[in-house]
Design a protein around this motif. Structure first.
Motif, PDB file in Angstrom:
ATOM      1  N   LEU A  13      57.297  33.434  40.654  1.00  0.00           N
ATOM      2  CA  LEU A  13      56.146  33.909  40.015  1.00  0.00           C
ATOM      3  C   LEU A  13      55.961  32.797  38.733  1.00  0.00           C
ATOM      4  CD1 LEU A  13      54.100  36.069  39.085  1.00  0.00           C
ATOM      5  CD2 LEU A  13      55.995  37.251  37.883  1.00  0.00           C
ATOM      6  N   VAL A  14      54.694  32.275  38.617  1.00  0.00           N
ATOM      7  CA  VAL A  14      54.090  31.334  37.794  1.00  0.00           C
ATOM      8  C   VAL A  14      52.810  31.970  37.028  1.00  0.00           C
ATOM      9  CG1 VAL A  14      53.453  29.015  37.160  1.00  0.00           C
ATOM     10  CG2 VAL A  14      54.977  29.312  39.067  1.00  0.00           C
ATOM     11  N   THR A  15      52.995  32.277  35.609  1.00  0.00           N
ATOM     12  CA  THR A  15      51.964  32.771  34.943  1.00  0.00           C
ATOM     13  C   THR A  15      51.347  31.604  34.281  1.00  0.00           C
ATOM     14  OG1 THR A  15      53.242  32.940  32.599  1.00  0.00           O
ATOM     15  CG2 THR A  15      53.487  34.552  34.237  1.00  0.00           C
ATOM     16  N   GLY A  16      49.876  31.733  33.973  1.00  0.00           N
ATOM     17  CA  GLY A  16      48.973  30.672  33.492  1.00  0.00           C
ATOM     18  C   GLY A  16      49.006  29.550  34.598  1.00  0.00           C
ATOM     19  N   ALA A  17      48.692  30.013  36.070  1.00  0.00           N
ATOM     20  CA  ALA A  17      49.129  29.041  37.050  1.00  0.00           C
ATOM     21  C   ALA A  17      47.670  28.451  37.494  1.00  0.00           C
ATOM     22  CB  ALA A  17      49.727  29.807  38.449  1.00  0.00           C
ATOM     23  N   GLY A  18      46.682  28.644  36.685  1.00  0.00           N
ATOM     24  CA  GLY A  18      45.075  28.051  37.076  1.00  0.00           C
ATOM     25  C   GLY A  18      44.899  26.879  36.844  1.00  0.00           C
ATOM     26  N   GLY A  40      47.226  34.783  36.921  1.00  0.00           N
ATOM     27  CA  GLY A  40      46.297  34.446  35.996  1.00  0.00           C
ATOM     28  C   GLY A  40      45.476  35.572  35.634  1.00  0.00           C
ATOM     29  N   ARG A  41      44.558  35.149  34.672  1.00  0.00           N
ATOM     30  CA  ARG A  41      43.449  36.017  34.003  1.00  0.00           C
ATOM     31  C   ARG A  41      42.153  35.981  35.052  1.00  0.00           C
ATOM     32  NH1 ARG A  41      43.473  35.671  27.669  1.00  0.00           N
ATOM     33  NH2 ARG A  41      43.581  33.473  28.509  1.00  0.00           N
ATOM     34  N   GLN A  58      53.304  29.224  51.304  1.00  0.00           N
ATOM     35  CA  GLN A  58      53.008  30.756  50.947  1.00  0.00           C
ATOM     36  C   GLN A  58      52.649  30.826  49.617  1.00  0.00           C
ATOM     37  OE1 GLN A  58      55.823  32.960  53.387  1.00  0.00           O
ATOM     38  NE2 GLN A  58      56.942  31.173  53.659  1.00  0.00           N
ATOM     39  N   VAL A  59      51.613  31.136  49.577  1.00  0.00           N
ATOM     40  CA  VAL A  59      51.015  31.647  48.107  1.00  0.00           C
ATOM     41  C   VAL A  59      50.309  32.804  48.064  1.00  0.00           C
ATOM     42  CG1 VAL A  59      50.689  29.212  47.224  1.00  0.00           C
ATOM     43  CG2 VAL A  59      48.939  30.269  48.324  1.00  0.00           C
ATOM     44  N   HIS A  60      50.426  33.406  47.014  1.00  0.00           N
ATOM     45  CA  HIS A  60      49.825  34.760  46.684  1.00  0.00           C
ATOM     46  C   HIS A  60      49.152  34.788  45.168  1.00  0.00           C
ATOM     47  CE1 HIS A  60      48.914  39.078  47.315  1.00  0.00           C
ATOM     48  NE2 HIS A  60      49.329  39.128  46.075  1.00  0.00           N
ATOM     49  N   LEU A  61      48.197  35.109  45.427  1.00  0.00           N
ATOM     50  CA  LEU A  61      47.164  34.869  44.198  1.00  0.00           C
ATOM     51  C   LEU A  61      47.001  36.440  43.433  1.00  0.00           C
ATOM     52  CD1 LEU A  61      44.208  32.759  45.225  1.00  0.00           C
ATOM     53  CD2 LEU A  61      46.733  32.207  44.657  1.00  0.00           C
ATOM     54  N   ILE A  62      47.163  36.263  42.108  1.00  0.00           N
ATOM     55  CA  ILE A  62      47.002  37.761  41.233  1.00  0.00           C
ATOM     56  C   ILE A  62      46.040  37.398  40.181  1.00  0.00           C
ATOM     57  CG2 ILE A  62      48.244  39.689  39.972  1.00  0.00           C
ATOM     58  CD1 ILE A  62      50.707  39.067  41.657  1.00  0.00           C
ATOM     59  N   LEU A  77      53.016  42.564  39.313  1.00  0.00           N
ATOM     60  CA  LEU A  77      54.497  42.758  40.078  1.00  0.00           C
ATOM     61  C   LEU A  77      54.510  43.616  41.316  1.00  0.00           C
ATOM     62  CD1 LEU A  77      57.079  41.150  39.558  1.00  0.00           C
ATOM     63  CD2 LEU A  77      57.713  43.100  38.053  1.00  0.00           C
ATOM     64  N   ASP A  78      53.736  44.465  41.288  1.00  0.00           N
ATOM     65  CA  ASP A  78      53.737  45.488  42.431  1.00  0.00           C
ATOM     66  C   ASP A  78      53.326  44.430  43.626  1.00  0.00           C
ATOM     67  OD1 ASP A  78      54.938  47.573  41.290  1.00  0.00           O
ATOM     68  OD2 ASP A  78      53.174  48.837  40.953  1.00  0.00           O
TER      69      ASP A  78
END
Length: 264
Positions: A13-18, A40-41, A58-62, A77-78
């Motif tokens: 999990l990477v935050t601020g990934a954009g 990311g926001r 394999q990536v998932h965007l949140i 996270l869910d």
């Protein structure tokens, strides 16, 4: 995805990934076969990063992942669990670095920087920690701090204070988790070629009338190599820390800064 990569099957999990360092970390993890949740926001930057990856990664965007809001983190996270299962690698990269003299730093600015840069690391780490503890040996936390967490810089007092806090948190948590085989480290980039620096140069030009080259010189003069750090260089340090080869490295604050900072 790289067949047989050393992170194959791992969920990161990477935050601020954009953008910037976060995007470079995503690329490095993808090259080693990790399944990656990009958080990311805003969605558009995440989509741009994902679109540039090799087919098969394999990536998932949140999006809407606000590190200052525990409920937004829980929802994200869910979704990450639904996509790839428990997280075993956490990269806390989200942050911001507004500039102002201490006298002109408002309480609102101070609180915002602390909330994003320090409290955000606390919020996300606490939410993900059950996953990491369940994984046990080999789980990794890497906090993207800054050389501003090791020394002081003028006109970014809130940022310096927050990043010093991130390093303190890193060291404390490393001791708590050491016997569980979970490592916790901080990577501390010097001035890095990211959109934050681009905006800072634009602000200097607008406020002072200096040329872009003169403004750039303000950021490169502290680096003995005379240049900005590349985001990929920061990502390479992160990749080493999350690899099986770094299992005895924990509680460290590693400067990636061309020799600007040297541990005594």
């Amino acid at each position: 995805m790289t067949a047989g990569g050393k992170l194959e099957g791992r969920h990161a999990l990477v935050t601020g990934a954009g953008s910037g360092i976060g995007a470079a970390i995503v690329r490095a993890l993808a090259a080693e076969g990790a399944r990656i949740t990009l958080a990311g926001r805003r969605r558009a930057p995440l989509e741009a990063v994902a679109a540039a990856l090799d087919p098969g990664v394999q990536v998932h965007l949140i999006d809407g992942f606000d590190v200052t809001q525990p409920e937004a983190i829980r929802r994200g996270l869910d979704l990450a669990h639904t996509a790839f299962g428990p997280v075993s690698i956490l990269i806390n990269n989200a942050g911001e670095a507004p500039s102002a003299s201490f006298e002109k730093t408002t309480s609102e600015m101070w609180s915002q920087v602390m909330d994003v840069d320090l409290n955000g690391v606390f919020n996300v780490t606490q939410a993900v920690l059950p996953d990491l503890k369940a994984h046990g040996d080999g789980a990794r936390i890497v906090n993207i701090a800054s050389t501003a967490g090791l020394v002081g810089y003028a006109y970014v007092s809130a940022y310096c204070a927050a990043k010093h806090g991130v390093i303190g948190l890193t060291r404390a948590l490393a001791l708590e988790l050491a016997r569980k085989g979970i490592t916790v480290n901080a990577v501390c980039p010097g001035f890095t070629d990211t959109p934050i620096i681009t905006r800072s140069i634009e602000a200097i030009v607008a406020k002072t009338g200096r040329s872009p080259e003169q403004a750039m010189a303000e950021f490169t003069k502290s680096n003995p190599q005379g240049r900005l750090v590349r985001p990929e260089e920061v990502a390479d340090a992160v990749l080493w820390l999350v690899s099986p080869h770094a299992s005895s490295i924990t509680g460290q604050a590693i400067a990636v800064a061309g020799g600007e900072i040297m541990a005594g």
